[in-house]
Design a protein around this motif. Structure first.
Motif, PDB file in Angstrom:
ATOM      1  N   PHE A  10     -10.335 -21.650 -18.669  1.00  0.00           N
ATOM      2  CA  PHE A  10     -10.857 -22.292 -20.233  1.00  0.00           C
ATOM      3  C   PHE A  10     -11.529 -21.116 -21.246  1.00  0.00           C
ATOM      4  CE2 PHE A  10     -12.234 -26.665 -18.912  1.00  0.00           C
ATOM      5  CZ  PHE A  10     -10.974 -26.936 -18.714  1.00  0.00           C
ATOM      6  N   ASP A  11     -12.250 -20.243 -20.617  1.00  0.00           N
ATOM      7  CA  ASP A  11     -13.018 -19.017 -21.317  1.00  0.00           C
ATOM      8  C   ASP A  11     -11.822 -18.291 -22.150  1.00  0.00           C
ATOM      9  OD1 ASP A  11     -15.777 -19.136 -21.303  1.00  0.00           O
ATOM     10  OD2 ASP A  11     -15.621 -19.001 -19.000  1.00  0.00           O
ATOM     11  N   LEU A  14     -10.100 -20.255 -24.497  1.00  0.00           N
ATOM     12  CA  LEU A  14     -11.212 -20.203 -26.255  1.00  0.00           C
ATOM     13  C   LEU A  14     -11.208 -19.030 -26.628  1.00  0.00           C
ATOM     14  CD1 LEU A  14     -13.666 -22.758 -24.487  1.00  0.00           C
ATOM     15  CD2 LEU A  14     -12.141 -23.216 -26.084  1.00  0.00           C
ATOM     16  N   ASP A  15     -11.275 -17.831 -26.082  1.00  0.00           N
ATOM     17  CA  ASP A  15     -11.343 -16.527 -26.664  1.00  0.00           C
ATOM     18  C   ASP A  15      -9.953 -15.909 -27.336  1.00  0.00           C
ATOM     19  OD1 ASP A  15     -13.979 -17.012 -25.855  1.00  0.00           O
ATOM     20  OD2 ASP A  15     -13.719 -15.459 -24.159  1.00  0.00           O
ATOM     21  N   GLU A  17      -7.521 -15.228 -25.476  1.00  0.00           N
ATOM     22  CA  GLU A  17      -6.848 -14.146 -24.523  1.00  0.00           C
ATOM     23  C   GLU A  17      -6.101 -14.372 -23.490  1.00  0.00           C
ATOM     24  OE1 GLU A  17     -10.633 -12.580 -23.045  1.00  0.00           O
ATOM     25  OE2 GLU A  17     -11.144 -11.532 -24.838  1.00  0.00           O
ATOM     26  N   LEU A  43     -15.427 -28.253 -25.898  1.00  0.00           N
ATOM     27  CA  LEU A  43     -15.859 -27.008 -26.032  1.00  0.00           C
ATOM     28  C   LEU A  43     -15.139 -26.469 -27.475  1.00  0.00           C
ATOM     29  CD1 LEU A  43     -15.434 -25.471 -22.379  1.00  0.00           C
ATOM     30  CD2 LEU A  43     -17.814 -25.904 -23.827  1.00  0.00           C
ATOM     31  N   GLY A  47     -17.523 -25.430 -30.426  1.00  0.00           N
ATOM     32  CA  GLY A  47     -17.285 -24.077 -31.131  1.00  0.00           C
ATOM     33  C   GLY A  47     -17.115 -24.091 -32.803  1.00  0.00           C
ATOM     34  N   HIS A  48     -16.312 -25.174 -32.986  1.00  0.00           N
ATOM     35  CA  HIS A  48     -15.735 -25.383 -34.192  1.00  0.00           C
ATOM     36  C   HIS A  48     -16.916 -25.869 -35.266  1.00  0.00           C
ATOM     37  CE1 HIS A  48     -13.210 -26.541 -37.514  1.00  0.00           C
ATOM     38  NE2 HIS A  48     -14.260 -27.807 -37.812  1.00  0.00           N
TER      39      HIS A  48
ATOM     40  N   TYR B 151     -19.531 -17.328 -32.362  1.00  0.00           N
ATOM     41  CA  TYR B 151     -19.051 -18.389 -33.178  1.00  0.00           C
ATOM     42  C   TYR B 151     -19.088 -18.384 -34.674  1.00  0.00           C
ATOM     43  CZ  TYR B 151     -17.031 -20.914 -29.037  1.00  0.00           C
ATOM     44  OH  TYR B 151     -16.475 -21.151 -27.754  1.00  0.00           O
ATOM     45  N   ARG B 179     -21.114 -21.721 -22.437  1.00  0.00           N
ATOM     46  CA  ARG B 179     -20.069 -23.044 -22.649  1.00  0.00           C
ATOM     47  C   ARG B 179     -20.252 -24.020 -21.533  1.00  0.00           C
ATOM     48  NH1 ARG B 179     -15.367 -18.658 -23.984  1.00  0.00           N
ATOM     49  NH2 ARG B 179     -15.384 -18.739 -26.117  1.00  0.00           N
TER      50      ARG B 179
END
Lengths: 220, 205
Positions: A10-11, A14-15, A17, A43, A47-48, B151, B179
């Motif tokens: 997940f990380d 989301l990054d 990468e 998530l 973040g959005h 963010y 998170r």
């Protein structure tokens, strides 16, 4: 890919990468698994919202003016602090001088000497001519001339004895004898006649200590 | 730094700092004006109090200017400023009680039986945002700072690491934990609330 494996990615996902193949695998799992789909979407949405929430968080309009006024105040404050320190230091130094003066630290002494210690005239330990000897009483011109003449003669006498190979100690002793004679007779001050005997050279008794001491020192 | 953050070029920033070191008030003003909104935005999200945020912001600038002589132009001024701001924030937060109230999902858009067509109404949008920010407030200060810088300020892990003065791996760890924490906090919302929440974000984006 199971949920545990997917969650570990997940990380990185989301990054941004995650490599292409892993991203594809995760995407496939996401389509199949409602829980992972929901978690990842949550998530992403969070973040959005954090990044896109442009809720006006404005400072008061005069923030910059007030800040620069504070900078000025701070600088003035620093200057005032230094001034205060300087004046405080000067006041303390003055107070210290007054206290030392009352304690007699400077009585008859020079800087670097302890009160009561006898002063050594630096002119007697060097080749410099004698100009004056410090004392509480002012030196009369006649006495000063007499002293200068006596020192001149002493120097000349010592030099000639040195050149002739005679004992320097004897020369100094003879000069000292002359001084002691004058002291005993308490002779009056009078202009020096260069032709008269050095033994008759008068000088104030108070000066005898210093002169005698130096003469002895020179003899060592 | 972030796209919205770079209002002055690196070269111009160096010039401004050199002039500010000489006591140039115009240069100081430009430095303040070009950084104050971003710094305030970060600090406000950290302390959640307008008055405190403004005081901290001012304090951070004053501290930065007071030690401007020791600042190396090798780094961005903003990085240095954010570092000082973060530290002052931590001092402020230590004096305050942590947030402990329960999250209330009943106020979320779509949590009642009403029509979901009004999701773009400002009230619902505000509720959705406040819900997220309420969750962010529950993060620990380093986690919150990491999330905000990642963010909101759109910084990479290395720059965040410089600001928070910790290794990049620790920044990644904070981001991961943050998170997980946000997910845990937001999970309890009902399916309907979640869908509405998600739709709102998609439309707002």
């Amino acid at each position: 890919m199971d949920c545990k494996q997917a969650e570990k990615l997940f990380d990185a996902y989301l990054d941004g990468e995650l490599s292409g193949s892993m991203a594809t695998e995760l995407g496939a799992h996401r389509l199949q698994c409602a829980n992972c789909r929901r978690a990842l979407a949550l998530l992403e949405v969070t973040g959005h919202i954090i990044s896109s929430d442009r809720k006006p968080e404005s400072l008061t309009p005069d923030f910059t003016d007030r800040l620069l006024a504070c900078v000025d105040e701070q600088e003035l404050g620093n200057w005032a602090k230094w001034q205060h320190r300087f004046y405080l230091g000067a006041a303390l130094a003055a107070a210290a001088v007054i206290v030392l003066a009352f304690a007699g630290f400077f009585d008859g002494t020079r800087v670097g000497m302890v009160a009561g210690e006898k002063e050594v005239n630096p002119s007697m330990t060097s080749d410099a001519p004698v100009e004056a000897i410090e004392d509480d009483e002012p030196i009369e011109p006649a006495k000063e001339a007499a002293l200068s003449e006596w020192f001149r003669r002493t120097e000349k006498n010592v030099k000639s004895k040195k050149e002739s190979g005679e004992s320097l100690q004897r020369a100094l002793d003879s000069t000292l004898e002359q001084v002691l004679d004058v002291l005993e007779n308490e002779a009056d001050m009078a202009p020096i006649n260069p032709d008269t005997d050095a033994a008759k050279t008068p000088f104030p008794a108070s000066k005898s200590d210093g002169v005698g001491d130096v003469a002895e020192e020179d003899g060592h | 730094m972030a796209t919205n953050a770079t209002t002055i070029t690196r070269e111009h920033e160096r010039d401004l700092i050199a002039q500010a070191k000489q006591g140039d008030r115009v240069a100081l003003r430009e430095l303040v004006d070009s950084h104050k909104e971003r710094l305030y935005g970060f600090i406000f999200r950290m302390v959640r109090n307008q008055h405190d945020a403004e005081d901290i912001c001012q304090d951070a600038f004053l501290k930065a200017f007071a030690s401007l002589e020791s600042f190396s132009t090798e780094y961005r001024f903003s990085t240095w400023l954010f570092t000082i701001g973060y530290r002052v924030c931590l001092n402020n937060l230590r004096r305050k009680k942590p947030v402990s109230s329960e999250l209330d999902f009943t106020t979320l858009p779509g949590s009642d039986s009403g029509d979901s067509n009004d999701i773009l109404e400002s009230e619902d949008a505000a509720k959705a945002k406040s819900m997220v920010w309420a969750c962010v407030d529950r993060l620990s200060p380093p986690q919150r700072a990491t999330v905000l810088l990642f963010y909101k300020q759109e910084l990479g892990c290395h720059e965040i690491a410089r600001i928070l003065q910790m290794p990049p791996a620790t920044v990644k760890s904070h981001l991961h934990r943050a998170r997980a924490c946000l997910r845990e906090l937001l999970e309890p919302m009902t399916d309907r609330a979640y869908e509405t929440f998600r739709n709102f974000a998609q439309r707002a984006g």
